[in-house]
Enzyme design. Sequence first.
Site, mmCIF file in Angstrom:
data_model
loop_
_atom_site.group_PDB
_atom_site.id
_atom_site.type_symbol
_atom_site.label_atom_id
_atom_site.label_comp_id
_atom_site.label_asym_id
_atom_site.label_seq_id
_atom_site.Cartn_x
_atom_site.Cartn_y
_atom_site.Cartn_z
ATOM 1 N N SER A 12 85.489 26.145 7.375
ATOM 2 C CA SER A 12 85.701 24.700 7.259
ATOM 3 C C SER A 12 84.703 24.145 6.258
ATOM 4 O O SER A 12 83.598 24.671 6.109
ATOM 5 C CB SER A 12 85.496 24.016 8.613
ATOM 6 O OG SER A 12 85.470 22.610 8.483
ATOM 7 N N TYR A 39 80.066 22.889 16.098
ATOM 8 C CA TYR A 39 81.175 23.278 15.231
ATOM 9 C C TYR A 39 80.679 23.595 13.821
ATOM 10 O O TYR A 39 81.024 24.629 13.241
ATOM 11 C CB TYR A 39 82.212 22.151 15.189
ATOM 12 C CG TYR A 39 83.404 22.444 14.314
ATOM 13 C CD1 TYR A 39 84.434 23.272 14.767
ATOM 14 C CD2 TYR A 39 83.517 21.893 13.040
ATOM 15 C CE1 TYR A 39 85.536 23.542 13.971
ATOM 16 C CE2 TYR A 39 84.611 22.163 12.238
ATOM 17 C CZ TYR A 39 85.615 22.983 12.705
ATOM 18 O OH TYR A 39 86.703 23.255 11.906
#
Length: 258
Positions: A143, A156
């Site tokens: 990501s 995350y």
Amino acid sequence: MTADRVAGRTALVTGAGNGLGRAIAHALSAAGVRVILAGRTAAKLEQVAGELRDAPAGVRTAVCDTAQPGAVDALRRDLSDEDVSILVNNAGIAGPVRELVDVEPDEWDEVFAVNVRGVYLMCRAFLPAMIAHRAGDVINVASVSGKRPLARRTPYTASKMAVLGLTLTLAHEVGEHGVLVNCLSPGPVAGPRMERNFRLEAERTGMTYAEAEQAFVSRAALQRMVTEEEVGAAALAILRMPGMTGADIDLSGGMIGR
């Protein structure tokens, strides 16, 4: 292996029951790849498989929690009759949306178990066959959040940065064996996960949903989120680049540059 490096091969896609995994599975299947859909929920996998039933290369489902060593070992045994030469490690969870000091240790551990340990376990299980055949591709879905700050999302962000490091190092370990390892790092992808994030941000700040969405999207050069279909197309493009390994492909509409 065919001239375009894709058609006729078999791909194992984790987290394939919805979202990016589903989109990647569709893109690969349309390119003539036999797709094995892996995930934790049989019903979701069967739904996606139903969408791909008419694909000439075929489709198969496999229920597996990729964060669990025993489950991954069982998956490898169950797929011993398949020539998996493409591994797409897409399974992941968003984790808590809170300040770091309010994140519980078990929440932190869960994010890393799914987002990082799952990648390690899948590579550990399926790389040996690729090495033996001196050919194969691994795509790890990371990501842009692993490369830039994302407030209130420390578990995350840290997990995706770990995936980037894992990818680069693994590429150097297996490159001499003809195996390519690359990262695909999407930015915000239009869909339920981002809708959840915008709702939470609106509640936290007092903004409207539309304002929260615009504040986030305005960081991208294209002034929009990318789509699931664009992520699928990017995964396919990576497979068609035989000289590329250890790379991180940014697909954020220009968000990482701002």
